[in-house]
Design a protein around this motif. Structure first.
Motif, PDB file in Angstrom:
ATOM      1  N   VAL A   1       9.208  30.739   3.098  1.00  0.00           N
ATOM      2  CA  VAL A   1       8.551  29.530   3.586  1.00  0.00           C
ATOM      3  C   VAL A   1       8.255  28.647   2.382  1.00  0.00           C
ATOM      4  O   VAL A   1       7.633  29.111   1.413  1.00  0.00           O
ATOM      5  N   ALA A   2       8.693  27.403   2.411  1.00  0.00           N
ATOM      6  CA  ALA A   2       8.516  26.489   1.276  1.00  0.00           C
ATOM      7  C   ALA A   2       7.735  25.263   1.713  1.00  0.00           C
ATOM      8  O   ALA A   2       7.872  24.783   2.841  1.00  0.00           O
ATOM      9  N   ASP A   3       6.902  24.768   0.815  1.00  0.00           N
ATOM     10  CA  ASP A   3       6.058  23.593   1.086  1.00  0.00           C
ATOM     11  C   ASP A   3       6.284  22.548   0.001  1.00  0.00           C
ATOM     12  O   ASP A   3       5.878  22.730  -1.141  1.00  0.00           O
ATOM     13  N   GLY A   4       6.958  21.465   0.395  1.00  0.00           N
ATOM     14  CA  GLY A   4       7.139  20.339  -0.518  1.00  0.00           C
ATOM     15  C   GLY A   4       6.324  19.132  -0.097  1.00  0.00           C
ATOM     16  O   GLY A   4       6.170  18.180  -0.868  1.00  0.00           O
ATOM     17  N   GLY A   5       5.813  19.171   1.125  1.00  0.00           N
ATOM     18  CA  GLY A   5       4.975  18.090   1.621  1.00  0.00           C
ATOM     19  C   GLY A   5       5.653  16.732   1.654  1.00  0.00           C
ATOM     20  O   GLY A   5       4.973  15.707   1.704  1.00  0.00           O
ATOM     21  N   GLY A   6       6.980  16.710   1.605  1.00  0.00           N
ATOM     22  CA  GLY A   6       7.688  15.437   1.562  1.00  0.00           C
ATOM     23  C   GLY A   6       7.691  14.800   0.188  1.00  0.00           C
ATOM     24  O   GLY A   6       8.243  13.717   0.008  1.00  0.00           O
ATOM     25  N   LEU A   7       7.075  15.487  -0.781  1.00  0.00           N
ATOM     26  CA  LEU A   7       6.966  14.942  -2.137  1.00  0.00           C
ATOM     27  C   LEU A   7       7.845  15.696  -3.132  1.00  0.00           C
ATOM     28  O   LEU A   7       8.021  15.251  -4.260  1.00  0.00           O
ATOM     29  N   ALA A   8       8.355  16.849  -2.728  1.00  0.00           N
ATOM     30  CA  ALA A   8       9.222  17.658  -3.584  1.00  0.00           C
ATOM     31  C   ALA A   8      10.280  18.307  -2.710  1.00  0.00           C
ATOM     32  O   ALA A   8      10.075  18.508  -1.508  1.00  0.00           O
ATOM     33  N   SER A   9      11.395  18.642  -3.310  1.00  0.00           N
ATOM     34  CA  SER A   9      12.487  19.250  -2.563  1.00  0.00           C
ATOM     35  C   SER A   9      12.075  20.635  -2.062  1.00  0.00           C
ATOM     36  O   SER A   9      11.632  21.478  -2.832  1.00  0.00           O
ATOM     37  N   ALA A  10      12.209  20.843  -0.749  1.00  0.00           N
ATOM     38  CA  ALA A  10      11.859  22.129  -0.150  1.00  0.00           C
ATOM     39  C   ALA A  10      12.443  22.193   1.251  1.00  0.00           C
ATOM     40  O   ALA A  10      12.510  21.175   1.954  1.00  0.00           O
ATOM     41  N   ALA A  11      12.864  23.387   1.655  1.00  0.00           N
ATOM     42  CA  ALA A  11      13.356  23.573   3.019  1.00  0.00           C
ATOM     43  C   ALA A  11      12.228  23.260   3.996  1.00  0.00           C
ATOM     44  O   ALA A  11      11.084  23.675   3.799  1.00  0.00           O
ATOM     45  N   ARG A  12      12.548  22.535   5.051  1.00  0.00           N
ATOM     46  CA  ARG A  12      11.509  22.113   5.993  1.00  0.00           C
ATOM     47  C   ARG A  12      11.274  23.091   7.126  1.00  0.00           C
ATOM     48  O   ARG A  12      10.400  22.886   7.953  1.00  0.00           O
ATOM     49  N   VAL A  13      12.066  24.158   7.155  1.00  0.00           N
ATOM     50  CA  VAL A  13      11.860  25.235   8.125  1.00  0.00           C
ATOM     51  C   VAL A  13      11.968  26.555   7.380  1.00  0.00           C
ATOM     52  O   VAL A  13      12.604  26.631   6.327  1.00  0.00           O
ATOM     53  N   PRO A  14      11.359  27.622   7.886  1.00  0.00           N
ATOM     54  CA  PRO A  14      11.485  28.924   7.224  1.00  0.00           C
ATOM     55  C   PRO A  14      12.940  29.373   7.165  1.00  0.00           C
ATOM     56  O   PRO A  14      13.709  29.174   8.109  1.00  0.00           O
ATOM     57  N   LEU A  15      13.311  29.993   6.046  1.00  0.00           N
ATOM     58  CA  LEU A  15      14.655  30.536   5.871  1.00  0.00           C
ATOM     59  C   LEU A  15      14.604  32.043   6.049  1.00  0.00           C
ATOM     60  O   LEU A  15      13.702  32.704   5.528  1.00  0.00           O
ATOM     61  N   ARG A  16      15.579  32.587   6.776  1.00  0.00           N
ATOM     62  CA  ARG A  16      15.552  34.014   7.110  1.00  0.00           C
ATOM     63  C   ARG A  16      16.833  34.699   6.673  1.00  0.00           C
ATOM     64  O   ARG A  16      17.925  34.165   6.854  1.00  0.00           O
ATOM     65  N   GLY A  17      16.678  35.886   6.092  1.00  0.00           N
ATOM     66  CA  GLY A  17      17.824  36.682   5.681  1.00  0.00           C
ATOM     67  C   GLY A  17      18.033  36.662   4.183  1.00  0.00           C
ATOM     68  O   GLY A  17      17.945  35.615   3.532  1.00  0.00           O
ATOM     69  N   ALA A  18      18.293  37.841   3.613  1.00  0.00           N
ATOM     70  CA  ALA A  18      18.397  37.985   2.161  1.00  0.00           C
ATOM     71  C   ALA A  18      19.509  37.129   1.565  1.00  0.00           C
ATOM     72  O   ALA A  18      19.340  36.532   0.502  1.00  0.00           O
ATOM     73  N   GLU A  19      20.665  37.070   2.238  1.00  0.00           N
ATOM     74  CA  GLU A  19      21.792  36.319   1.668  1.00  0.00           C
ATOM     75  C   GLU A  19      21.479  34.830   1.595  1.00  0.00           C
ATOM     76  O   GLU A  19      21.739  34.183   0.570  1.00  0.00           O
ATOM     77  N   LEU A  20      20.911  34.279   2.662  1.00  0.00           N
ATOM     78  CA  LEU A  20      20.583  32.853   2.683  1.00  0.00           C
ATOM     79  C   LEU A  20      19.528  32.520   1.632  1.00  0.00           C
ATOM     80  O   LEU A  20      19.661  31.555   0.871  1.00  0.00           O
TER      81      LEU A  20
END
Length: 287
Positions: free
Chosen positions: A199-218
């Protein structure tokens, strides 16, 4: 304020109560300022237990703030994570305190309503009597008992079930950071559970995935893209647990991990610059 003023004596406790209710150090500080103004106007002769009185005051102010924040967080860009705090290693000595201020727990507390969150924090973390909680939240003691039970069940169903030792957490963190520094996908995958969630939080101010990412490879593929030539990765203590700070061209980010069975099961990455202003001086937490 003088050193013997009860507000000063209990400031770390009061900050911790507000922070656990709000998940934001900046908002917690605002709540303490508002609470101090009310404390300054009180006839102290009528206050028999200053500590309890101040906890109730902070709780009321935090509840008011939380109701406003709940509405504004609905419009937040991407995933919202609590504000990470630099803490000293000794916070981890109080296992229950460290667990209660962990990024994982604070994220779970975000799923509670304002009153439920206040009741849970006061009862489960600070062991405040039901009657005092009732006075703080404006409910009957019987109602508070019911709210506490519902909140406890809600949190238990969502919080990480495995509690690992400090040494295991540190060992997994070191392996994770070593893999992160190489950028090798297979090494990153080896330290993560197959169903890891990031889970990443950029708040629209920094680059970050906007949804949780699932799975080790991804997740490993994404982490492998970190610009190692411009980044410096260091181990730090955040919210009472071993964690990481990543500085890229002067811009900080933090990574907190949930560990089970020797692997990373959950990653919380914070990159919103507005939430990363307390990474240079440890914050005093207490209960």
């Amino acid at each position: 304020m003088t050193e013997d003023d009860p507000f000063v004596a209990h400031r770390s406790l009061l900050f911790t109560v507000a922070y656990e209710m709000l998940g934001s150090a900046a908002d917690a500080e605002d709540v303490l300022q508002e609470s101090w103004l009310r404390w300054a106007a009180v006839d102290r002769a009528g206050v028999r237990d200053p500590r309890s009185y101040l906890v109730r005051t902070v709780t009321r102010q935090a509840l008011n703030r939380l109701r406003t924040l709940t509405r504004s967080r609905e419009d937040y860009v991407g995933e919202w994570l609590p504000e990470p705090l630099l803490t000293s290693p000794d916070v981890a000595d109080d296992v229950e305190l460290a667990e209660s201020v962990s990024i994982a727990m604070l994220t779970v507390l975000e799923t509670l309503g304002p009153v439920e969150r206040a009741v849970f924090v006061l009862r489960e973390v600070f062991d405040v009597p039901y009657a005092e909680i009732a006075e703080a939240v404006g409910k009957s003691a019987a109602a508070v008992r019911q709210i506490a039970r519902r909140a406890r069940d809600h949190v238990a169903a969502r919080q990480p079930r495995v509690r690992v030792s400090r040494s295991e957490q540190q060992a997994v963190l070191e392996r994770f950071l070593a893999a992160l520094r190489t950028g090798e996908i297979q090494e990153l995958m080896a330290v993560m559970a197959p169903d890891v969630v990031m889970v990443a939080d950029g708040g629209g101010l920094a680059s970050a995935a906007r949804v949780p990412l699932r799975g080790a490879e991804l997740v490993a593929t994404l982490l492998s893209r970190v610009d190692r030539s411009a980044s410096r990765t260091t181990a730090v203590w955040l919210n009472g647990a071993p964690a990481a700070r990543i500085d890229t061209d002067g811009r900080p980010a933090t990574v907190s991990l949930v560990v089970a069975d020797g692997r990373v099961t959950r990653i919380y990455a914070s990159a919103n610059p507005r939430k990363l202003t307390r990474l240079d001086e440890p914050v005093a937490l207490a209960r």
